[in-house]
Design an enzyme around this catalytic site. Structure first.
Site, PDB file in Angstrom:
ATOM      1  N   VAL A  18       0.851  -1.176   0.000  1.00 16.78           N
ATOM      2  CA  VAL A  18       0.000   0.000   0.000  1.00 16.78           C
ATOM      3  C   VAL A  18       0.893   1.234   0.000  1.00 16.78           C
ATOM      4  CG1 VAL A  18      -1.837   1.255   1.173  1.00 16.78           C
ATOM      5  CG2 VAL A  18      -1.763  -1.229   1.306  1.00 16.78           C
ATOM      6  N   ASP A 125     -14.732 -10.091   8.748  1.00 17.89           N
ATOM      7  CA  ASP A 125     -13.363  -9.972   9.267  1.00 17.89           C
ATOM      8  C   ASP A 125     -13.226  -8.702  10.085  1.00 17.89           C
ATOM      9  OD1 ASP A 125     -10.794 -10.769   9.744  1.00 17.89           O
ATOM     10  OD2 ASP A 125      -9.976  -9.984   7.870  1.00 17.89           O
TER      11      ASP A 125
END
EC number: 2.7.11.1
Length: 1315
Positions: A18, A125
């Site tokens: 990222v 999640d």
């Protein structure tokens, strides 16, 4: 990429990297997630695409916004909002947060989750690492890699997704789960924010799973009551009781702080998770969850971990032991396979084992975890990896535990009690000990060590040596704990077989009973108690069941059961068992053995229970009298073992154990009819003893019905015996004490251990008495209001069903009870919607819902209750009722399941669940539908014509041959099969009997056609129904065939598929004494002959000719006393004679057959005459050799030209016209047929008759004699006047069809043409 500047890397993970970036030509800072495509599977790429699609549609201030996504040659790039940091960083730095900040975060998380759940999206999640910090202190939910957008057909999921620290109990157990799993995760996150650690934390996945499933949450005193209540709701282990929508929004902790985003109406996504499900969908959801529930009790998470540990242990063992030890292992192992049960006297195998194989591992791995406190969670590597990545088979890892490779095998000390105690702690099924049992099973040294210990110490015990007892008792306890704690049945059975179990155990037990000196030892009682505990644990193992995956375990189990049964009598008669522990433990072991037998094959269970009536009858009688003899001076059968102490001096353990054992012998488990077959004879034996006039057993058992502990077991014994003995029912129906005890149980006046189950059995018991006696025992009429209260106010579904069963029986005996419609509809809706827990088979082989259905039928068909039907048909109960029935039938549905989830589609089950609705219950439900549709016929039309109608699906399924075969084989199925079939046919007849819109009727026909209902109806009549009951199905079949060509083809194809069987049935049906049946069949056959080609009609010719081709069936039909039968027979002949040369030949060759045909021309009934004239006319067409024989019919037909029925005149005119070319001109002239036909052509009021006369004249004028007569009669002039009349009609009026024939006939009669 040309749109963005890449600034710096801010994160890296298994997914990729990222980067912080900026959109070109603007100040907008973004996050760019680069995900490599190289090396990823198609499934991973599909999941990535799904994540992108989910994120693309999300617009919420607390959810990260995906700005863009695109692909390069090597990567997928996702562009999102840039966040300032992660919530996890705050936990890293500060440990925990103040409650007011947690409250603000909670409101934002709930807001984000409400948005997702309202769009039917599960995140799956939820964890602190996936919560980002936005500018201004807000939070944003991210990482939708595991998210799932659920379709309208999807109710539950089962695929394991998420991070174990935040997984809900149902998820780690691999049970079906829904959106409430996300809510559990939110509770874990908020708890961690406030406390500093998750509510359940462990470094071992095994310990963590156990904590999540079993441990309560520990609440710090610093949490406010409001916050604690909020977390308690979210962290409720039962997902059905968990705090959920919409109640969650209104909890005081977050009420008024949650942002609800409203959006314009979009496509219908189905019921959002934020709304309560309608009852019918709740039924579907519960059923789907039940279907997908795991068959075993082992979580896949732990299964994978167990597998890894086993592989790891074996790998390290080979690395450390070397070739020499491997060779020794090979020579010392017991040969696989099923061997005779080993005896104690066998020579012990040589063992190279040294003590403490696993003790070192135990000390290093588990001892330090023995504190009851939750350890603080270190921040580094503190969360367990995602489950899908936790156990990669190609990279097994050790979960921080030492294994056998660290044990110095060459320098170990001999066994010690301390080391066995460590093993006992290892196998105890407590939260921190989930790893060790399978580790022990997978270690062959441990197996040989157990076997050696049992042999050596067992030999010492039989000699009365105390040291043997001190050595064997710890081994017993380890074995007992191991057998109880491990759920891997294959590994467990393999261990037992290698260790010589249960042969060694039972040999020890047998020898101990034969040794008087051993029985004098002070430690003898403790030895037997621990030995019995191991045997009981062995019998309770799942590998003893028929459904076990272990093939040879059943034979070993059967042999062990027989050995134990041989010893049981002696165990119950031990003279020195002053504490009663041996008797109690023996009875408990026997009870467990019976429960294991109930789940076994019919052959094994029948042999076991049959032995209780032959070789082991002393055990059975000893149990029965052992409970009652101490209380009353009764005669004990010779040889039966007696309990040595009076009951009043014993503790409650012994009578409780005896009554429990008797109940285990008698009670048949639900849904196992083979088991009941085996137990039925035992119940007969007990019932005969209870009905003996001199027996005091019955009063003794009755007196125990008010005992808190004995009550439930004795109820089951008496109920099971009454199921097989009407005589016992009569006696109990006359016993005031028995009835009073049962009444008090219903009224809640008896304190019992399990009131719900005891009340349920009592309700069924009383229902059985009323059903068998067909009258009310004294005082039962007063129970109506009490039972009605149970029915309408109980929230226990099994009680509601049992109360309904008794109310139905009371209603049939004239007992009145006050049930308000709204209350009983609500009760029925609840009972049909909630999951069914069937604990006892209702009387009469009824299903769980049968009593409820019968009661509903009674309530709705009472006189003056017609308005109730209208209310019921518009209520939720009506919808839920049919959904429940559909699930009982296990009908296939229309969607497909994906990714381990269960949608509305499910493969069809081969057998309906008869335990829920029996054939009798199905008949009651269909009768209820008939009563409803008779009162509300329009409801029937809407139910049957609606696309995808569940009712129509049910009705079609009930006619399928596969279902009917199942129904016939079900208990009492053959009795109710005709009722079910006829009820279905009646319901399917409604659309054809009512004034229905044409388009809707076409839809109904298409639905029935696509399901081949026509073929099924014929098969039903042929194979399943007696002749007296096929009239209605044949009538419906005829209607379908007449209205739909495809249904007609299905009928013919079904005949062709089984010609001998079906033609035989049709032959019998045609000649039955049921005129309506015969008429319908003839109509069906006539339509077949009219529409289909001659190649399809041979079976009709066979039907009429008969097996000997004497045409006896046809003669019988032509002479039938019923007008309709004769008319349909002539009509059938008329159609057949257009094609069948065989029939024409038969009319000529078979004596008297043609006379019967012509006899119809003079029949008194006009319909018969009309059909007969049609048949004769077709016989006359191209009659050939048959022509001269038809001359005798000319006078009769000529006379019929004046019949008042236009159809007869038309048919006769056509018939006479056909006779002209056959050389019968002279006969026609003698009867003045040309004159009569000319008169009809010119003057008959019916145009179709005129047309038939003109066509006949055109044919006849070819005969010179007839032509001359017509000319002499001035036929041309008369016909010309007729033609002029037709021309004078207005131009707007259509010209009659006869005009063309008139002009042609005039032309043929002109002189020039004549010459």
């Amino acid at each position: 990429m040309e749109k963005y500047h890449v600034l710096e890397m801010i994160g890296e993970g298994s997914f990729g990297r990222v980067y912080k970036g900026r959109r070109k030509y603007s100040a907008q800072v973004v996050a760019l997630k680069f995900i490599p495509k190289l090396g990823r599977s198609e499934k991973e790429l599909r999941n990535l695409q799904r994540e992108i699609e989910i994120m693309r549609g999300l617009r919420h201030p607390n959810i990260v916004h995906m700005l863009d996504s695109f692909e390069t040659d090597k990567e997928v790039v996702v562009v999102t909002d840039y966040a300032e940091g992660e919530l996890f960083q705050i936990l890293e730095d500060d440990g925990k947060l103040p409650e007011d900040q947690v409250q603000a975060i909670a409101a934002q998380l709930v807001s984000a989750l409400y948005y997702l759940h309202s769009h039917r999206i599960l995140h799956r999640d939820m964890k602190p690492q996936n919560i980002l910090l936005a500018k201004g202190g807000g939070i944003k939910l991210c990482d939708f890699g595991f998210a799932r957008a659920m379709s309208t057909n999807t109710m539950v999921l089962t695929s394991i997704k998420g991070t174990p620290l935040y997984m809900s109990p149902e998820l780690v157990e691999e049970r079906p789960y829904d959106h409430t799993a996300d809510l559990w995760s939110v509770g874990c996150i908020l708890y961690e924010l406030a406390v500093g650690t998750p509510p359940f934390y462990a470094t071992s996945i095994f310990q963590l799973v156990s904590l999540i499933l079993k441990d309560p949450v520990r609440w710090p005193s610093t949490i406010s009551p409001c916050f604690k209540n909020f977390l308690q709701g979210l962290l409720t282990k039962d997902p059905r009781q968990r705090l959920s929508w919409p109640d969650l929004l209104y909890h005081p902790f977050i009420a008024g702080h949650v942002t609800i985003i409203t959006e314009p109406a979009g496509p219908d996504l189905g019921t959002p998770f934020t709304s309560r499900l309608p009852p019918e969908l709740q039924v579907l959801k519960d059923e789907q969850a039940h279907r997908l529930a795991p068959k075993g009790n082992q979580s896949r998470i732990l299964t994978q971990a167990y597998k890894r540990m086993a592989e790891e242990a074996m790998q390290k063992k080979h690395q450390n032991t070397g070739p020499a030890l491997e060779q020794e292992d090979k020579t010392s192992k017991v040969a696989p396979g099923t061997a005779p049960l080993p005896r104690l006297g066998a020579t012990p195998q040589e063992s190279s084992l040294l003590a403490g194989i696993l003790a070192s591992e135990l000390k290093s791995s588990w001892a330090k975890s023995g504190t009851g406190e939750v350890p603080s969670a270190p921040r580094e590597n503190r969360t367990t990896p995602d489950c899908e990545r936790a156990f990669p088979e190609e990279r097994p890892e050790v979960l921080g535990q030492r294994s056998t490779d660290v044990v110095d095998l060459e320098n170990e000390e001999p066994d010690s009690d301390n080391e066995w105690q460590h093993l006992l702690e290892t196998t105890e099924p407590v939260p921190i000990q989930l790893k060790a049992p399978l580790t022990l099973l997978c270690n062959p040294d441990f197996c040989q060590r157990i076997q050696s210990q049992l042999h050596e110490a067992g030999g010492q015990i039989l000699k009365g040596i105390l040291e043997g007892a001190s050595h064997i008792l710890p081994a017993f306890r380890v074995l007992s704990s191991l057998l109880s704690s491990c759920s891997d049945s294959v590994a467990l059975y393999s261990f037992c077989r290698e260790a010589g179990l249960p042969g060694l155990l039972l040999s020890l037990l047998r020898h101990s009973q034969e040794s008087n000196s051993l029985q004098q030892q002070s430690w003898y009682g403790t030895f037997l108690q621990d030995l019995m505990a191991v045997i009981q644990a062995y019998f309770a193992c799942t590998f003893n069941l028929e459904r076990s995956q272990t093939s040879d375990s059943l034979q070993v189990f059967q042999e062990a059961a027989n050995l134990f049964l041989d010893l049981l009598g002696k165990l119950l008669a031990q003279p020195d068992d002053s504490e009663q522990t041996l008797r109690r433990d023996s009875l408990m072991c026997f009870t467990v053995l019976c429960e294991a037998m109930d789940g076994n094959s019919r052959a094994i269970s029948k042999a076991f229970y049959s032995s209780l009536l032959t070789t082991q009858q002393v055990v059975l009688d000893g149990l029965l009298h052992g409970l009652t003899v101490p209380q009353l001076p009764v005669h004990t059968p010779q040889g039966a073992p007696q309990v040595s102490q009076p009951l009043r001096e014993q503790s409650e353990d012994i009578p409780g154990a005896i009554s429990s054992a008797l109940a285990a012998i008698c009670t048949a488990p639900v849904g196992l009819p083979d088991c009941w077959d085996a137990k039925e004879q035992v119940c007969w034996h007990l019932a005969n003893q209870l009905t003996e006039d001199s027996s005091q057993l019955r009063p003794s058992l009755i007196s125990g019905l008010q005992h808190p502990i004995l009550c439930l077991h004795l109820l089951k014994v008496l109920y099971s015996c009454c199921l097989v003995s009407e005589g016992l029912c009569r006696l109990l129906g006359q016993e005031p004490l028995a009835l009073e005890s049962l009444f008090m149980l219903i009224q809640g006046k008896v304190k019992v251990v399990d009131w719900e189950e005891s009340t349920e059995v009592t309700l069924y018991f009383l229902s059985l008495l009323v059903f068998r006696l067909q009258n009310l025992p004294c005082g039962m009429e007063k129970l109506g209001s009490d039972v009605a209260t149970l029915f309408t106010h109980s929230h226990v579904v099994s009680l509601v069903s049992a109360a309904a069963c008794l109310l139905g029986q009371l209603g049939q005996q004239g007992v009145t009870f006050d049930l308000q419609p709204m209350e009983w509809m609500a009760a029925a809706t609840h009972a049909l919607s909630a999951p069914a827990e069937v604990r006892l088979t209702p009387p009469g082989s009824c299903g769980f819902y049968d009593g409820l259905l019968i009661l509903l039928l009674q309530l709705l068909t009472e006189q003056g209750k017609a308005s109730l039907i209208r209310d019921m048909s518009s209520s939720e109960m009506w919808t839920v009722l049919w959904h429940r029935f559909s699930m009982v039938l296990r009908l296939p549905e229309e969607a497909s399941a994906q990714e381990g989830e269960l949608s509305l589609s499910s493969p069809p089950s081969p057998e309906p669940d008869w335990t829920l609705i029996s054939p009798q219950g199905m008949a009651a439900l269909l009768s209820l539908a008939m009563a409803t549709f008779t009162q509300e016929p329009q409801l029937c039309l809407s139910c049957l014509s609606q696309h995808g109608s569940i009712l129509m699906s049910i009705l079609k399924h009930l006619l399928c041959p596969s279902f009917l075969n199942q129904l016939r084989q079900a208990p009492h199925g053959s009795e109710f099969l005709p009722v079910v079939v006829l009820s279905v046919c009646q319901l399917l007849c409604f659309p054809f009997a009512l004034d229905m819109d044409a388009d809707l009727l076409i839809g109904v026909l298409a639905d029935l056609r696509d399901s081949e209902v026509a073929a099924h109806l014929l098969q039903v009549c042929c194979y399943h129904l007696p002749l007296m009951q096929v009239e209605l199905p044949i009538s419906l079949l005829t209607r379908l065939a007449l209205m739909d060509p495809t249904s007609l083809n299905q009928f013919v194809n079904t005949v062709s598929a089984s010609p001998r069987t079906i033609v035989s049935f049709l032959s019998v049906a045609l000649l039955s004494d049921q005129p309506l049946l015969t008429s319908d069949l003839l109509s069906l056959l006539a339509h077949t002959a009219r529409v289909l080609s001659p190649s399809h009609l041979s079976f009709i010719q066979e039907l009429l000719a008969g097996s000997d081709e004497s045409y006896r069936p046809l003669r019988s039909l032509l002479g039938h006393p019923e007008n309709s039968v004769r008319a349909h027979t002539y009509r059938l002949l008329g159609h057949l004679l257009q094609h069948s040369m065989a029939l024409r030949g038969a009319l000529q060759s078979q004596s008297g057959l043609l006379s019967l045909l012509l006899l119809g021309l003079g029949d008194k009934d006009p319909v018969v005459r009309c059909s007969a004239s049609f048949a004769v006319g077709n016989a006359a067409y191209q009659a050939g050799p048959l022509g001269p024989a038809l001359a005798a019919a000319v006078p009769s037909m000529t006379q019929l030209l004046g019949d008042p029925q236009a159809g007869i005149r038309r048919n006769v005119a056509s018939a006479l016209g056909n006779l002209g070319p056959e050389g019968l001109g002279e006969e026609l002239l003698q009867c003045e047929v040309p004159q009569r036909l000319l008169e009809m052509a010119c003057g008959d009021p019916q145009p179709n008759v005129k047309e038939a006369a003109l066509i006949a004249l055109r044919s006849l004028q070819q005969e010179p004699g007839i032509h001359q007569v017509l000319v002499s009669l001035g036929a041309s002039e008369k016909l010309s006047l007729l033609s002029l009349g037709n021309q004078s009609l207005p131009h707007s009026s259509p010209r009659p069809a006869s005009a063309k024939h008139c002009r042609k006939l005039i032309h043929l009669l002109r002189p020039a043409h004549s010459m």
